[in-house]
Design an enzyme around this catalytic site. Structure first.
Site, mmCIF file in Angstrom:
data_model
loop_
_atom_site.group_PDB
_atom_site.id
_atom_site.type_symbol
_atom_site.label_atom_id
_atom_site.label_comp_id
_atom_site.label_asym_id
_atom_site.label_seq_id
_atom_site.Cartn_x
_atom_site.Cartn_y
_atom_site.Cartn_z
ATOM 1 N N ASP A 450 -30.620 -48.528 -36.185
ATOM 2 C CA ASP A 450 -32.131 -48.231 -35.652
ATOM 3 C C ASP A 450 -32.550 -46.883 -36.320
ATOM 4 O O ASP A 450 -31.917 -46.021 -36.042
ATOM 5 C CB ASP A 450 -32.294 -48.310 -34.217
ATOM 6 C CG ASP A 450 -33.540 -48.421 -33.780
ATOM 7 O OD1 ASP A 450 -34.177 -49.574 -33.803
ATOM 8 O OD2 ASP A 450 -34.145 -47.463 -33.505
ATOM 9 N N GLU A 494 -37.745 -51.710 -37.471
ATOM 10 C CA GLU A 494 -36.980 -50.622 -38.164
ATOM 11 C C GLU A 494 -35.396 -50.960 -37.649
ATOM 12 O O GLU A 494 -34.636 -50.088 -37.969
ATOM 13 C CB GLU A 494 -37.185 -49.096 -37.602
ATOM 14 C CG GLU A 494 -37.098 -48.905 -35.786
ATOM 15 C CD GLU A 494 -38.321 -49.566 -35.174
ATOM 16 O OE1 GLU A 494 -38.321 -49.223 -34.092
ATOM 17 O OE2 GLU A 494 -39.067 -50.325 -35.762
#
Length: 589
Positions: A450, A494
């Site tokens: 992430d 993301e």
């Protein structure tokens, strides 16, 4: 088939019956309405008569009661009861005197009760006048009025029906009967006389006149038909003498057509499922067979876009033939639609050309000497061109469809922004790799990645810059994990994942840390991050491929959940970190 004769009914009689029936129904409706109207009219008349009694007799009754003149009161009551509409009349005085005249109906209340006013005091009455109507007289009057009106209407209906019948019989029934008799006498085998009706001449036309005109037209048509039939019989007699020669000629033509169709059918079957590697040779073989059948020296197929240049795609030149140069085709005159015939540049070349879906097709046969093709041979060339052009078009579409299929397959497995694998392809690959790990007993690891503070990055630098950042990170993931079987995936936003077959927990942590450092080394500025650069947090999870594990979906759901928890720990401990989960040894189904 047995013909069942239907009974005959005269049209005039049918119309008359319908008229009489309609008149009867109408008479009944009118009678009912008139009865209702007459009844209420008679009642209204009686009511008006009663009102007249009140106006004419009540003042005298008031004087008689006030002066107590019994004879005068009885006389007035007799006068009231003397009217034919009144059955009985009775005056009841307040003093108890009663004066009755007529026959009062038993057990029936008065039909009208009129108060007799006091001459001095308007609020008091001296007595009452009771009146009983003579219902029999009223009913008789109503009945007589209705019967007379009904008889008048019935007489009127009978007169109208009689006049209608005479008009229908004279102007419709008789002409129709004549028409029916004439139609039965019509015969195509003889000359029929014209139809004439005995009718009064007038200056207009009606339906009967139009039917007469139609019958005469039919008679003329039958006459022409008879003449044409006689001529056809004579022509058939003459044709019968030449029938044998024509049959032989037609039999030969049919034989040639069948041979040509058999050749085209065999050629179609041979070309329909040719693999891509043998298509060129299959077309050359077809040109060779066609040229041999037509007796030509060479053959070829050229293609060109509508606004482009020609190019020979398939050629067969045999041992002594050659095809014209492309420059000749470029300068030639072309015809719209299908064309089969001599080429504009040489009478020795026969072409079949057409434009289909934005592309021009040309089939050419070159002969050693000039010759004229028969219509059957031209038709054969046209059918051959249709088959070859359609086959080539089909092959082109197949190649386009295959290319489109491959591109769609690639797009269905790829994230459109980063070019990494998408979640769908990741699900397919992890199932395969999980089964392989289960068979071999080797470990398999998953990295959950992430981007730190990425929302702040998007807010500060914009989504376009955020997309470029994700693309650069994807290049790092792809470069750092490029071994066979390793798969970098964008899960969404993301969030990324990397599948690492044959990698245990310790090695997975090392790979994850290498990826983290490579991202940090990109040195992508990020003012919203405490470190000032774009960084990633990574969580690792490993499974050792136990034989006792349940479904792969269950195994990987557990691995992804463990890796996700490890990722959260990395974020809680300051981000830009790698955290590992305890390795899985057995996952129950």
């Amino acid at each position: 088939m047995r013909v069942v004769a239907r009974p005959f009914h005269s049209l005039a009689s049918t119309v008359l019956r319908n008229v009489v029936a309609a008149a009867g129904v109408f008479a009944m409706v009118v009678g009912v309405f008139y009865c209702y109207h007459a009844y209420h009219k008679e009642l209204d008349r009686v009511e008006k008569l009663t009102a007249a009694f009140a106006k004419a007799y009540v003042p005298m009754l008031t004087v008689g009661i006030w002066d107590i003149e019994a004879d005068a009161l009885q006389h007035q009551v007799d006068l009231i009861a003397g009217h034919p509409e009144i059955a009985a009349a009775r005056v009841s005085a307040a003093t108890g005197m009663t004066f009755l005249s007529g026959s009062r109906p038993q057990q029936r209340a008065p039909d009208r009760r009129i108060p007799i006013p006091h001459p001095a005091d308007q609020g008091e009455t001296l007595g009452e006048l009771d009146i009983w109507y003579d219902q029999n007289y009223i009913n008789q009057a109503i009945t007589e009025s209705v019967v007379i009106s009904f008889l008048e209407f019935v007489l009127f209906a009978l007169v109208v029906s009689l006049i209608t019948y005479r008009i229908i019989f004279a102007r419709l029934n008789k002409p129709l009967r004549t028409l029916a008799d004439y139609s039965r006498q019509l015969n195509p085998g003889r000359r029929n006389p014209p139809l004439e009706l005995e009718r009064t001449r007038h200056h207009w036309e009606d339906e009967i006149d139009l039917m007469v005109e139609g019958f005469n037209t039919l008679r003329d048509g039958i006459a022409r038909f008879s003449e044409e039939r006689d001529q056809a019989i004579r022509a058939l007699s003459e044709e019968r003498d030449r029938l044998d020669d024509r049959i032989r000629q037609r039999t030969e033509d049919v034989s040639n057509i069948n041979a040509a169709l058999e050749f085209l059918s065999r050629l179609s079957v041979k070309l329909i499922d040719v693999p891509a590697s043998g298509q060129s040779q299959a077309i050359r073989d077809a040109l060779s067979e066609s040229a041999e059948r037509l007796g030509t020296a060479a053959g070829g197929i050229a293609l060109a876009p509508v606004e482009g240049d020609w190019a020979w795609c398939y050629q067969w030149t045999g041992t002594r033939g050659e095809l014209p140069d492309i420059d000749v085709l470029a300068r030639a005159e072309w015809f719209p639609g299908w064309y089969v015939g001599p080429a504009s540049w040489s009478d020795g070349d026969t072409i079949c050309s057409v434009q289909m879906e934005g592309e021009r097709y040309l089939l050419l046969f070159r002969e050693p000497a000039n010759r004229l093709y028969t219509p059957l041979e031209e038709r054969l060339i046209r059918l051959l061109g249709e088959i070859l052009f359609k086959v080539i078009e089909r092959w082109q579409r197949q190649r386009q469809l295959e290319a489109s299929r491959r591109e769609l397959y690639r797009l269905s497995r790829t994230d459109p922004l980063t070019g990494l694998a998408n979640r769908r392809y990741f699900t397919e690959v992890r199932e395969q790799e999980g089964r392989r790990a289960q068979r071999s007993g080797e470990p398999i690891s998953v990295l959950m990645i992430d981007v730190d503070y990425f929302k702040a990055y998007n807010d500060q630098y914009g989504h376009s810059q955020g997309d470029r950042c994700l693309v650069r990170l994807a290049e790092v993931f792809r470069h750092q994990c490029a071994r066979a079987g390793e798969l970098s995936v964008r899960l969404g936003g993301e969030e990324f994942a990397i599948l690492l077959p044959t990698i245990d927990a310790e090695e997975a942590l090392a790979v994850a840390d290498r990826v983290r450092k490579a991202v940090f080394d990109l040195a992508i500025p990020h003012d919203g991050s405490p470190l000032g650069w774009v960084t990633v947090s990574i969580g690792c999870a490993t499974w050792f491929g136990d034989y006792g594990a349940g479904a792969m979906d269950t195994v990987f759901d557990r691995m992804m959940r463990d890796a996700d928890h490890a990722l959260y720990r990395a974020k809680e401990h300051g981000r830009n970190r790698v955290e590992g989960a305890a390795p899985l040894t057995l996952v129950e189904g």
